[in-house]
Motif scaffolding. Structure first.
Motif, PDB file in Angstrom:
ATOM      1  N   ALA A 280       0.861  -0.919   0.024  1.00  0.00           N
ATOM      2  CA  ALA A 280      -0.355   0.420  -0.051  1.00  0.00           C
ATOM      3  C   ALA A 280       0.730   1.225  -0.038  1.00  0.00           C
ATOM      4  CB  ALA A 280      -0.973  -0.212   1.279  1.00  0.00           C
ATOM      5  N   ARG A 281       0.330   1.901  -0.914  1.00  0.00           N
ATOM      6  CA  ARG A 281       1.585   3.442  -1.236  1.00  0.00           C
ATOM      7  C   ARG A 281       0.678   4.750  -0.905  1.00  0.00           C
ATOM      8  NH1 ARG A 281       6.487   2.662  -2.994  1.00  0.00           N
ATOM      9  NH2 ARG A 281       7.258   0.953  -4.197  1.00  0.00           N
ATOM     10  N   ASN A 282       1.283   5.866  -0.793  1.00  0.00           N
ATOM     11  CA  ASN A 282       0.410   7.582  -0.688  1.00  0.00           C
ATOM     12  C   ASN A 282       1.280   8.492  -1.780  1.00  0.00           C
ATOM     13  OD1 ASN A 282      -0.072   9.538  -0.591  1.00  0.00           O
ATOM     14  ND2 ASN A 282       0.111   9.597   1.824  1.00  0.00           N
ATOM     15  N   GLY A 283       1.516   8.133  -2.669  1.00  0.00           N
ATOM     16  CA  GLY A 283       1.372   8.864  -3.924  1.00  0.00           C
ATOM     17  C   GLY A 283       1.762   7.918  -5.467  1.00  0.00           C
ATOM     18  N   THR A 284       2.385   8.012  -5.722  1.00  0.00           N
ATOM     19  CA  THR A 284       3.126   7.274  -7.293  1.00  0.00           C
ATOM     20  C   THR A 284       3.438   5.624  -6.814  1.00  0.00           C
ATOM     21  OG1 THR A 284       4.881   8.210  -7.436  1.00  0.00           O
ATOM     22  CG2 THR A 284       3.184   9.182  -8.593  1.00  0.00           C
ATOM     23  N   SER A 285       3.359   4.866  -7.742  1.00  0.00           N
ATOM     24  CA  SER A 285       4.102   3.330  -7.839  1.00  0.00           C
ATOM     25  C   SER A 285       5.845   3.440  -7.240  1.00  0.00           C
ATOM     26  CB  SER A 285       3.691   2.779  -8.253  1.00  0.00           C
ATOM     27  OG  SER A 285       3.659   2.921  -9.586  1.00  0.00           O
ATOM     28  N   SER A 286       6.142   5.084  -8.115  1.00  0.00           N
ATOM     29  CA  SER A 286       7.662   5.149  -8.045  1.00  0.00           C
ATOM     30  C   SER A 286       8.368   5.842  -7.242  1.00  0.00           C
ATOM     31  CB  SER A 286       7.622   5.728  -9.515  1.00  0.00           C
ATOM     32  OG  SER A 286       7.619   6.600  -9.716  1.00  0.00           O
TER      33      SER A 286
ATOM     34  N   GLY B 189       9.622   5.636  -4.134  1.00  0.00           N
ATOM     35  CA  GLY B 189      10.323   4.825  -3.456  1.00  0.00           C
ATOM     36  C   GLY B 189       9.372   3.935  -1.958  1.00  0.00           C
ATOM     37  N   TYR B 190      10.326   4.099  -0.839  1.00  0.00           N
ATOM     38  CA  TYR B 190      10.130   3.689   0.186  1.00  0.00           C
ATOM     39  C   TYR B 190       9.565   4.247   0.955  1.00  0.00           C
ATOM     40  CZ  TYR B 190      13.103  -0.111  -0.376  1.00  0.00           C
ATOM     41  OH  TYR B 190      14.060  -1.560  -0.448  1.00  0.00           O
ATOM     42  N   ASN B 191       9.328   6.140   0.877  1.00  0.00           N
ATOM     43  CA  ASN B 191       9.222   7.032   2.051  1.00  0.00           C
ATOM     44  C   ASN B 191       7.520   6.915   1.435  1.00  0.00           C
ATOM     45  OD1 ASN B 191      11.097   7.838   2.599  1.00  0.00           O
ATOM     46  ND2 ASN B 191      11.610   9.804   1.571  1.00  0.00           N
ATOM     47  N   SER B 192       6.792   6.862   0.337  1.00  0.00           N
ATOM     48  CA  SER B 192       5.574   6.274   0.177  1.00  0.00           C
ATOM     49  C   SER B 192       4.968   4.788   0.540  1.00  0.00           C
ATOM     50  CB  SER B 192       5.560   6.325  -1.262  1.00  0.00           C
ATOM     51  OG  SER B 192       5.492   5.239  -1.754  1.00  0.00           O
ATOM     52  N   ILE B 193       5.570   4.480   1.384  1.00  0.00           N
ATOM     53  CA  ILE B 193       5.085   2.595   1.174  1.00  0.00           C
ATOM     54  C   ILE B 193       4.519   3.091   2.774  1.00  0.00           C
ATOM     55  CG2 ILE B 193       5.765   0.426   1.711  1.00  0.00           C
ATOM     56  CD1 ILE B 193       7.839   0.451  -0.269  1.00  0.00           C
ATOM     57  N   ARG B 194       2.925   2.207   2.919  1.00  0.00           N
ATOM     58  CA  ARG B 194       2.394   2.010   4.087  1.00  0.00           C
ATOM     59  C   ARG B 194       2.754   1.021   4.696  1.00  0.00           C
ATOM     60  NH1 ARG B 194       4.827   6.268   3.965  1.00  0.00           N
ATOM     61  NH2 ARG B 194       4.351   8.919   3.738  1.00  0.00           N
ATOM     62  N   GLY B 195       2.876   0.249   3.775  1.00  0.00           N
ATOM     63  CA  GLY B 195       2.539  -1.505   4.506  1.00  0.00           C
ATOM     64  C   GLY B 195       2.727  -2.288   3.504  1.00  0.00           C
ATOM     65  N   GLN B 196       3.120  -3.277   3.597  1.00  0.00           N
ATOM     66  CA  GLN B 196       4.024  -3.758   2.380  1.00  0.00           C
ATOM     67  C   GLN B 196       4.318  -5.349   3.697  1.00  0.00           C
ATOM     68  OE1 GLN B 196       8.207  -4.065   0.836  1.00  0.00           O
ATOM     69  NE2 GLN B 196       7.212  -3.317  -0.885  1.00  0.00           N
ATOM     70  N   TYR B 197       3.746  -6.255   2.776  1.00  0.00           N
ATOM     71  CA  TYR B 197       3.415  -8.193   3.195  1.00  0.00           C
ATOM     72  C   TYR B 197       4.089  -8.507   2.338  1.00  0.00           C
ATOM     73  CZ  TYR B 197       1.796 -13.085   4.380  1.00  0.00           C
ATOM     74  OH  TYR B 197       1.523 -14.277   4.463  1.00  0.00           O
ATOM     75  N   ILE B 198       4.973 -10.016   2.437  1.00  0.00           N
ATOM     76  CA  ILE B 198       5.844 -10.649   1.503  1.00  0.00           C
ATOM     77  C   ILE B 198       5.031 -11.991   1.683  1.00  0.00           C
ATOM     78  CG2 ILE B 198       7.684 -11.523   1.043  1.00  0.00           C
ATOM     79  CD1 ILE B 198       7.927  -9.171   0.734  1.00  0.00           C
ATOM     80  N   THR B 199       4.350 -12.394   1.021  1.00  0.00           N
ATOM     81  CA  THR B 199       3.475 -14.148   1.418  1.00  0.00           C
ATOM     82  C   THR B 199       3.821 -15.074   1.442  1.00  0.00           C
ATOM     83  OG1 THR B 199       3.418 -14.285  -0.901  1.00  0.00           O
ATOM     84  CG2 THR B 199       1.028 -13.232  -0.047  1.00  0.00           C
TER      85      THR B 199
ATOM     86  N   SER C 200      -2.763  11.308  -1.146  1.00  0.00           N
ATOM     87  CA  SER C 200      -2.931  12.022  -2.420  1.00  0.00           C
ATOM     88  C   SER C 200      -3.667  10.839  -3.250  1.00  0.00           C
ATOM     89  CB  SER C 200      -1.133  12.668  -3.063  1.00  0.00           C
ATOM     90  OG  SER C 200      -0.538  12.258  -2.494  1.00  0.00           O
ATOM     91  N   ASN C 201      -2.908  10.224  -3.371  1.00  0.00           N
ATOM     92  CA  ASN C 201      -3.354   8.667  -4.361  1.00  0.00           C
ATOM     93  C   ASN C 201      -2.909   7.666  -3.894  1.00  0.00           C
ATOM     94  OD1 ASN C 201      -3.838   7.307  -6.163  1.00  0.00           O
ATOM     95  ND2 ASN C 201      -1.995   8.104  -7.366  1.00  0.00           N
TER      96      ASN C 201
END
Length: 265
Positions: A72-78, A80-90, A106-107
């Protein structure tokens, strides 16, 4: 423990920027698991535009297997790390819920990636909104860990020698019983009532072991901070019990709820 109490993207149609298929994108924001969205490739990226006051994102996805990734990101998919709000490696297919400090996106971008060309991700439902961080550490001793429970029941058919000849499996709904003793009266009158209003008509998520990721610092893996976004499940058909009086004071109350749930396993 976190419990969702709103869903700001319910019924909102996302823009699928990667992995678009003939399925309806609105299937992913409708709490009807009979309809899904199957990606056209190994990676599915959806964006929701600006979304206000979020502190959680939840995803119900399947066909990821080992080594897939939900982000899950806030902003654009590019960004970087600062836009990530959550990540799960399944490690296996599972419902997951991310929690973070409340902010306006913002997005809102959700990425579901199997990292396997032979696997096309399937998304049944996504949600994002506000949640409750349950006081006093959350659940009590003896609470069922429904995120690690299987919903299948087996019945073995045997022959005249009592040897197994067939194994029949049937899926049954998981059930939970959450009891919250010694809750402050102001919590019962405010956040608990907001939760009841929401859960009475919409499914809600529970995440048992999560850490809030600060939105001002570089993202770190959840397991490094003790969080488990996969310790989650989507809950439905709630049965709220009447609040019970505390034995010693009117300032505290005992709350409880029963529900059915689905964890993705």
């Amino acid at each position: 423990m976190f419990i969702s109490k709103s869903n700001a993207i319910l019924g909102r149609t996302p823009n699928v920027t990667t992995g678009a298929s003939s399925d309806l994108p609105s299937n992913m924001t409708t709490p009807d698991f009979s309809v899904n969205y199957t990606s056209s490739g190994e990676r599915l990226v959806m964006s929701f535009g600006a979304v206000f006051d979020l502190d959680y994102v939840a995803v119900c996805a399947s066909n990821l297997g080992v080594g897939g990734q939900i982000t899950a990101r806030n902003g654009t998919s590019s960004a970087g790390y600062n836009s990530i709000r959550g990540q799960y490696i399944t490690e296996r297919d599972h419902v997951c819920m991310f929690n973070f400090e409340r902010e306006t996106f913002s997005n809102l971008i959700i990425v579901v990636d199997s990292n396997d060309i032979a696997r096309r991700p399937i998304v049944s439902f996504v949600a994002a909104g506000k949640s409750i961080q349950v006081p006093n550490g959350g659940e009590n001793a003896g609470y069922d860990r429904n995120w690690q429970t299987r919903s299948a029941e087996s019945r073995v058919v045997s022959n005249s020698l009592s040897a197994p000849v067939a194994n029949l499996k049937k899926s049954t709904a998981l059930s939970g019983n959450l009891t919250l003793p010694n809750m402050r009266t102001d919590f019962m009158r405010t956040e608990w009532q907001e939760f009841i209003d929401f859960a009475s008509s919409e499914p809600f998520f529970i995440c048992e072991q999560e850490n809030i990721v600060p939105n001002t610092s570089r993202y770190e893996d959840y397991r490094d901070t003790g969080g488990l976004p996969e310790s989650s499940y989507i809950c439905y058909q709630p049965r709220f019990q009447a609040p019970k009086a505390h034995s010693a004071t009117r300032a505290l109350q005992n709350l409880s709820i029963r529900f059915n749930c689905y964890n993705g396993l």
